[in-house]
Structure formats: structure tokens, C-alpha cells
Scaffold this motif. Sequence first.
Motif, PDB file in Angstrom:
ATOM      1  N   GLY A  36     104.291  19.185  27.069  1.00 17.10           N
ATOM      2  CA  GLY A  36     104.172  17.923  27.792  1.00 17.10           C
ATOM      3  C   GLY A  36     102.766  17.378  27.710  1.00 17.10           C
ATOM      4  N   GLU A  37     102.642  16.118  28.060  1.00 17.55           N
ATOM      5  CA  GLU A  37     101.342  15.454  28.025  1.00 17.55           C
ATOM      6  C   GLU A  37     100.424  15.973  29.132  1.00 17.55           C
ATOM      7  OE1 GLU A  37     102.119  11.284  28.499  1.00 17.55           O
ATOM      8  OE2 GLU A  37     103.756  11.376  27.055  1.00 17.55           O
ATOM      9  N   THR A  38      99.125  15.819  28.918  1.00 18.20           N
ATOM     10  CA  THR A  38      98.152  16.060  29.988  1.00 18.20           C
ATOM     11  C   THR A  38      97.443  14.730  30.254  1.00 18.20           C
ATOM     12  OG1 THR A  38      96.352  16.581  28.463  1.00 18.20           O
ATOM     13  CG2 THR A  38      97.765  18.417  29.142  1.00 18.20           C
ATOM     14  N   GLU A  39      96.386  14.766  31.029  1.00 18.98           N
ATOM     15  CA  GLU A  39      95.644  13.533  31.305  1.00 18.98           C
ATOM     16  C   GLU A  39      94.934  13.033  30.047  1.00 18.98           C
ATOM     17  OE1 GLU A  39      96.593  11.991  34.209  1.00 18.98           O
ATOM     18  OE2 GLU A  39      94.579  12.021  35.078  1.00 18.98           O
ATOM     19  N   ASP A  40      94.709  13.938  29.117  1.00 22.24           N
ATOM     20  CA  ASP A  40      94.032  13.590  27.861  1.00 22.24           C
ATOM     21  C   ASP A  40      95.086  13.425  26.756  1.00 22.24           C
ATOM     22  OD1 ASP A  40      92.758  13.646  25.405  1.00 22.24           O
ATOM     23  OD2 ASP A  40      91.299  15.167  26.006  1.00 22.24           O
ATOM     24  N   PRO A  41      95.219  12.223  26.182  1.00 25.06           N
ATOM     25  CA  PRO A  41      96.283  12.001  25.200  1.00 25.06           C
ATOM     26  C   PRO A  41      96.162  12.857  23.930  1.00 25.06           C
ATOM     27  CG  PRO A  41      94.839  10.083  25.351  1.00 25.06           C
ATOM     28  CD  PRO A  41      94.448  11.004  26.472  1.00 25.06           C
ATOM     29  N   THR A  42      94.992  13.459  23.699  1.00 24.60           N
ATOM     30  CA  THR A  42      94.833  14.284  22.497  1.00 24.60           C
ATOM     31  C   THR A  42      95.189  15.757  22.767  1.00 24.60           C
ATOM     32  OG1 THR A  42      92.508  14.876  22.882  1.00 24.60           O
ATOM     33  CG2 THR A  42      92.929  12.790  21.751  1.00 24.60           C
ATOM     34  N   VAL A  43      95.520  16.067  24.018  1.00 27.04           N
ATOM     35  CA  VAL A  43      95.781  17.462  24.403  1.00 27.04           C
ATOM     36  C   VAL A  43      97.156  17.582  25.063  1.00 27.04           C
ATOM     37  CG1 VAL A  43      95.007  19.349  25.914  1.00 27.04           C
ATOM     38  CG2 VAL A  43      93.312  17.954  24.705  1.00 27.04           C
ATOM     39  N   SER A  44      97.934  18.581  24.661  1.00 24.28           N
ATOM     40  CA  SER A  44      99.219  18.855  25.297  1.00 24.28           C
ATOM     41  C   SER A  44      99.184  20.229  25.965  1.00 24.28           C
ATOM     42  CB  SER A  44     100.345  18.895  24.251  1.00 24.28           C
ATOM     43  OG  SER A  44     100.470  17.646  23.623  1.00 24.28           O
ATOM     44  N   ARG A  45     100.029  20.400  26.969  1.00 28.37           N
ATOM     45  CA  ARG A  45     100.161  21.738  27.541  1.00 28.37           C
ATOM     46  C   ARG A  45     101.526  22.307  27.186  1.00 28.37           C
ATOM     47  NH1 ARG A  45      97.650  24.981  31.019  1.00 28.37           N
ATOM     48  NH2 ARG A  45      96.284  23.330  31.792  1.00 28.37           N
ATOM     49  N   MET A  46     101.528  23.525  26.665  1.00 28.30           N
ATOM     50  CA  MET A  46     102.774  24.214  26.351  1.00 28.30           C
ATOM     51  C   MET A  46     103.009  25.303  27.389  1.00 28.30           C
ATOM     52  SD  MET A  46     102.438  24.808  22.231  1.00 28.30           S
ATOM     53  CE  MET A  46     104.088  25.468  22.098  1.00 28.30           C
ATOM     54  N   THR A  47     104.234  25.418  27.857  1.00 30.42           N
ATOM     55  CA  THR A  47     104.616  26.560  28.693  1.00 30.42           C
ATOM     56  C   THR A  47     105.717  27.295  27.942  1.00 30.42           C
ATOM     57  OG1 THR A  47     104.181  25.197  30.652  1.00 30.42           O
ATOM     58  CG2 THR A  47     105.313  27.297  31.006  1.00 30.42           C
ATOM     59  N   ILE A  48     105.480  28.571  27.673  1.00 33.51           N
ATOM     60  CA  ILE A  48     106.411  29.354  26.861  1.00 33.51           C
ATOM     61  C   ILE A  48     106.842  30.577  27.663  1.00 33.51           C
ATOM     62  CG2 ILE A  48     106.734  30.537  24.636  1.00 33.51           C
ATOM     63  CD1 ILE A  48     104.124  29.131  23.709  1.00 33.51           C
ATOM     64  N   VAL A  49     108.135  30.786  27.799  1.00 33.39           N
ATOM     65  CA  VAL A  49     108.636  32.010  28.434  1.00 33.39           C
ATOM     66  C   VAL A  49     109.227  32.883  27.332  1.00 33.39           C
ATOM     67  CG1 VAL A  49     110.186  32.995  30.172  1.00 33.39           C
ATOM     68  CG2 VAL A  49     109.111  30.775  30.578  1.00 33.39           C
ATOM     69  N   VAL A  50     108.670  34.089  27.190  1.00 34.74           N
ATOM     70  CA  VAL A  50     109.136  34.999  26.134  1.00 34.74           C
ATOM     71  C   VAL A  50     109.413  36.379  26.710  1.00 34.74           C
ATOM     72  CG1 VAL A  50     108.010  33.966  24.123  1.00 34.74           C
ATOM     73  CG2 VAL A  50     106.724  35.561  25.536  1.00 34.74           C
ATOM     74  N   ASP A  51     110.315  37.069  26.053  1.00 39.62           N
ATOM     75  CA  ASP A  51     110.605  38.470  26.353  1.00 39.62           C
ATOM     76  C   ASP A  51     109.825  39.309  25.361  1.00 39.62           C
ATOM     77  OD1 ASP A  51     112.344  39.487  28.315  1.00 39.62           O
ATOM     78  OD2 ASP A  51     113.996  38.346  27.426  1.00 39.62           O
ATOM     79  N   GLY A  52     109.169  40.362  25.830  1.00 42.69           N
ATOM     80  CA  GLY A  52     108.497  41.236  24.869  1.00 42.69           C
ATOM     81  C   GLY A  52     107.642  42.259  25.578  1.00 42.69           C
ATOM     82  N   ASP A  53     107.241  43.290  24.838  1.00 39.91           N
ATOM     83  CA  ASP A  53     106.409  44.314  25.483  1.00 39.91           C
ATOM     84  C   ASP A  53     104.956  43.854  25.512  1.00 39.91           C
ATOM     85  OD1 ASP A  53     104.823  45.982  23.216  1.00 39.91           O
ATOM     86  OD2 ASP A  53     106.790  45.312  22.472  1.00 39.91           O
ATOM     87  N   GLU A  54     104.262  44.418  26.475  1.00 38.30           N
ATOM     88  CA  GLU A  54     102.870  44.062  26.794  1.00 38.30           C
ATOM     89  C   GLU A  54     101.956  44.085  25.563  1.00 38.30           C
ATOM     90  OE1 GLU A  54     100.627  43.073  30.209  1.00 38.30           O
ATOM     91  OE2 GLU A  54     102.667  43.850  30.230  1.00 38.30           O
ATOM     92  N   ARG A  55     102.101  45.156  24.769  1.00 39.69           N
ATOM     93  CA  ARG A  55     101.136  45.371  23.691  1.00 39.69           C
ATOM     94  C   ARG A  55     101.279  44.320  22.580  1.00 39.69           C
ATOM     95  NH1 ARG A  55     100.822  50.912  20.357  1.00 39.69           N
ATOM     96  NH2 ARG A  55      99.353  50.110  18.798  1.00 39.69           N
ATOM     97  N   THR A  56     102.524  44.056  22.201  1.00 39.94           N
ATOM     98  CA  THR A  56     102.741  43.055  21.151  1.00 39.94           C
ATOM     99  C   THR A  56     102.323  41.681  21.644  1.00 39.94           C
ATOM    100  OG1 THR A  56     104.708  44.371  20.659  1.00 39.94           O
ATOM    101  CG2 THR A  56     104.413  42.370  19.396  1.00 39.94           C
ATOM    102  N   LEU A  57     102.609  41.419  22.918  1.00 39.38           N
ATOM    103  CA  LEU A  57     102.244  40.120  23.469  1.00 39.38           C
ATOM    104  C   LEU A  57     100.729  39.925  23.451  1.00 39.38           C
ATOM    105  CD1 LEU A  57     103.836  37.706  24.846  1.00 39.38           C
ATOM    106  CD2 LEU A  57     102.631  38.451  26.883  1.00 39.38           C
ATOM    107  N   GLU A  58     100.013  41.005  23.722  1.00 40.16           N
ATOM    108  CA  GLU A  58      98.547  40.954  23.692  1.00 40.16           C
ATOM    109  C   GLU A  58      98.060  40.528  22.302  1.00 40.16           C
ATOM    110  OE1 GLU A  58      95.548  40.586  25.832  1.00 40.16           O
ATOM    111  OE2 GLU A  58      97.331  41.409  26.819  1.00 40.16           O
TER     112      GLU A  58
END
Lengths: 172, 172
Positions: A36-58
Motif C-alpha cells: 500500500g501507499e505511504t505518505e511518500d509517493p515514492t515509497v510503499s509499505r509491504m506487509t507479508i505473512v509467511v510460515d517458516g522456521d526462525e533460522r531460514t526467515l532470518e
Amino acid sequence: MKHTISALVENYSGVLSRISGLFSARGFNINSLTVGETEDPTVSRMTIVVDGDERTLEQVKKQLNKLIDVITVHDLTKTRFIDRELILIKVAVESPKDRCEIIEIAGNMKADVVDLGSQTITVEAAGDTPAIDKLVGSLRQFGIKEIVRTGKIAMSLDPMEKAQKTPKEEEE
Amino acid sequence: MKHTISALVENYSGVLSRISGLFSARGFNINSLTVGETEDPTVSRMTIVVDGDERTLEQVKKQLNKLIDVITVHDLTKTRFIDRELILIKVAVESPKDRCEIIEIAGNMKADVVDLGSQTITVEAAGDTPAIDKLVGSLRQFGIKEIVRTGKIAMSLDPMEKAQKTPKEEEE
């Protein structure tokens, strides 16, 4: 374990493809994703929900940080955070009794009726996932014609989470 | 022109990367994108808002339809449809007067207060883009600490839009 990742990214064509490719190359299944958009039109914010173990996610987080389009990456899972999603549900209406009952259920569950068709009612609701799932469960008896859900968005409520703010947002 | 595309896709790792890659290869900038669950855990619905001319978009739609993970693709722009998005806004609070004013603005604009911190208030709102933009505009004076927006989700309200329903959703 489910992780909720919040990232600020440059709003260039191709950044989404690079980021989602990074997750899929590691075999992470993305449960939901929003950009989605942020206050700055050149920047977007992504929210991602993923399943996975701690180490790989790191490792994935480290690789995300290396991408030039990625400004910040946070795993909100360990902070105090709020998450919300939005749903549109189109429900079948076969009788005036159905119509009344659907409107009543919507009212009781803080959902808004956004369209009254001749054979359908469309309702909108925002809330956490359990609340949204409960609403879907209550309307299923009438026959669900269509569901559209945003993925989750999330925000840290921890005042120490200073890094959540970008310099651009602080200027506001 | 902005186009709102709604697609049902198989929920496999990699599908998002392939689809977003297809848009970026054509130079389309994705304004917003959401991927959310449907009633079928193996199927996700994507809503994509993109800027681009009619002819190139037609080609992208054709290519999307060729992808094995893509079940249906619709450009909702020419139908009667509803679109909504959800926002979380964290606003700075510097005085008790600020606090009262922010809560009042939220109440007047159908936004819910979801967290009261010592120096911030976090509000949530769902609506169409003009309504969300108006809320952001009203809160800007206090200092916006953080904004997270879902992209838009959209649903056709046209009863003729039969193709919108998948066989799986019709079974419900």
C-alpha cells in the motif's frame, strides 16, 4: 510458525517481483501480502505473512535488507503489534427473511451493508482474523457468492520500535 | 488510466513472483496489490491496481490467462464495482487537548481508536480511497508517526458478472 513482516520499499516496477521471488526461492509460502501507499509517493509499505522456521526467515530478512529497493524490514512477530484485515462478502438472498437475518448479523458483528442487490447482499467488515472468520462462519448458511479479503496489515504498538519510523514519515 | 484487476490464483509459492514479474516486464507500475485467502485454502484472490493504456493491459491480461496458476482474470474497471481499503494510522499526541481532538475526528469520520499510547493514538478506518485520504488529511496537523494501508480490494456488483464466481465458490 507464522511471521508478520513489515517492509518499506521503493515504489519501483519490479521490486514486488524481486521480493516475492526471494521468498519463493526459499520455499516460503506467503499466506498474505499487501502493498500500500505511504505518505511518500515514492515509497510503499509491504506487509507479508509467511510460515517458516526462525533460522531460514532470518536469512530471508538479511537478503531483503541487501536489496537496494528495500529501505527497512521488521519482523513484528516478537513485538506488541496490532493486525487487521478487511473483507467484502457477497451473500445470496433467497427470501425477505434471509435479507433481515443477514442485515441483523452484519449489524451485530460490526459489519456494514454496502450493496443491496435483488438476489445478493454485500457486506464489508474490518477486524482481526478471528473476528473476520467468525463473520464468514455466520454468513455461510445463506450461501456465499464471493469473498475478497485484503491480506493483513500490521503495526507495532511498541514505542521503543523507533526504527519503524522512516525519516520521511517523521517529517510529517 | 487506472485499472482494477481481480484474479483468482492457485496458492502456490512462486505464483506472486511470476505475476508481478509479468507486470514489471511490461513497465506497468503496480499502485497497490493484495493477496488474500478465499473459502478454498488452495486458492487466493489478488486485487491489483495498475496504471497503463488499454492495449498493453489487454496483452498482460492475455498472458496472465496463459499462466497455469491463474484461474480467472477480470478487469473490473468497466463494471459496476465497489472498492475499499483499510488503514492504520499512528498519530502523535502532545497534549490532552490533542488527545480529545484526535478521538473526536476519528469518531466523526467513522474511524476506530485501536490503541491509546502515552504519546500516540492509533486509529483504524475502512472506506473508499477519497474517505481514507480525507481522514489522513485531517490527522496530519498532529503529526503522523506511521501509516499502513492495505491496497484496494474490489468486488463487482454486477449480477451479470457470473464469471466472477468460481465453481468452488458456487459450491458454498
